[in-house]
Design an enzyme around this catalytic site. Sequence first.
Site, PDB file in Angstrom:
ATOM      1  N   VAL A  46      -0.562  20.766 -16.576  1.00 31.06           N
ATOM      2  CA  VAL A  46      -1.625  20.110 -17.357  1.00 31.06           C
ATOM      3  C   VAL A  46      -2.196  21.091 -18.390  1.00 31.06           C
ATOM      4  O   VAL A  46      -2.442  20.738 -19.558  1.00 31.06           O
ATOM      5  CB  VAL A  46      -2.749  19.585 -16.433  1.00 31.06           C
ATOM      6  CG1 VAL A  46      -3.872  18.975 -17.257  1.00 31.06           C
ATOM      7  CG2 VAL A  46      -2.213  18.563 -15.441  1.00 31.06           C
ATOM      8  N   CYS A  47      -2.376  22.344 -17.970  1.00 37.04           N
ATOM      9  CA  CYS A  47      -2.946  23.354 -18.878  1.00 37.04           C
ATOM     10  C   CYS A  47      -2.065  23.553 -20.097  1.00 37.04           C
ATOM     11  O   CYS A  47      -2.558  23.722 -21.218  1.00 37.04           O
ATOM     12  CB  CYS A  47      -3.124  24.692 -18.154  1.00 37.04           C
ATOM     13  SG  CYS A  47      -4.172  24.576 -16.709  1.00 37.04           S
ATOM     14  N   THR A  48      -0.747  23.518 -19.893  1.00 35.08           N
ATOM     15  CA  THR A  48       0.174  23.701 -21.020  1.00 35.08           C
ATOM     16  C   THR A  48      -0.003  22.574 -22.033  1.00 35.08           C
ATOM     17  O   THR A  48      -0.034  22.806 -23.245  1.00 35.08           O
ATOM     18  CB  THR A  48       1.628  23.764 -20.500  1.00 35.08           C
ATOM     19  OG1 THR A  48       1.702  24.814 -19.539  1.00 35.08           O
ATOM     20  CG2 THR A  48       2.618  24.011 -21.624  1.00 35.08           C
TER      21      THR A  48
END
Length: 224
Positions: A46-48
């Site tokens: 998700v962070c990417t």
Amino acid sequence: MPGLTIGDTLPDLEVETTHGNIRLHDYVDQSDFTIIFSHPGDFTPVCTTELGMMAAYADKFAERGVQLLGFSADDVDSHNQWIKDIEAHNGGHKVTYPIAADPHRHFIKQLNMLDPDEKDSSGNQVPSRALHIVDGRDKKIKLSFLYPATTGRNMDEVLRVLDSLQRASESQHKIATPANWKPGEPVVISPSVSSEEAKQMFPQGYNTAHLPSQKDYLRFTNVN
Ligand code: BEZ
């Protein structure tokens, strides 16, 4: 004790980032608004997508006089390696904003960005998806989001709230933006403005909603 929140002054911390050391007050001084946002960890899915989307929206933020600063508990070397993945995944949009490194979580704690429930593989607490919008003039937090690791943020919503903050600030908070508002749509007149003042302030006129209470607090006007 509640952590950093709306109305608080951003602590003037000196942090190590992918762009060298940054003192937060000097940094926020450079723009009308700064978005300081944390992510749980580098090399996570998700962070990417989130940091890639931040990069893709960089021009839209810049048009609004807004700069970014990311934050996590990973180190600078990790951030620099991960940025290559972010850029490759997101159509090559460059990550031009700095990402701060806080392996000891000293700064993340002070910025109210630590998630009490989420842990990394070593059992250490990791940041939530916190996002503070800081006004460069008074260095205060004007808006905060706090999302768990499992929910990626919506950059259109970030732009929308920036537009709302800027619109309210330009009018010295004589107007506010209603639910689901988007630029170009009617705004509401703040309850602190009397009917007499509203007539002077909004010569274009305004519509007062007819409510069962017969109170006249819900007033819409166009300010474009
Ligand atoms: C993610 O970025 O996908 C993620 C990070 C930490 C926990 C859960 C998801």
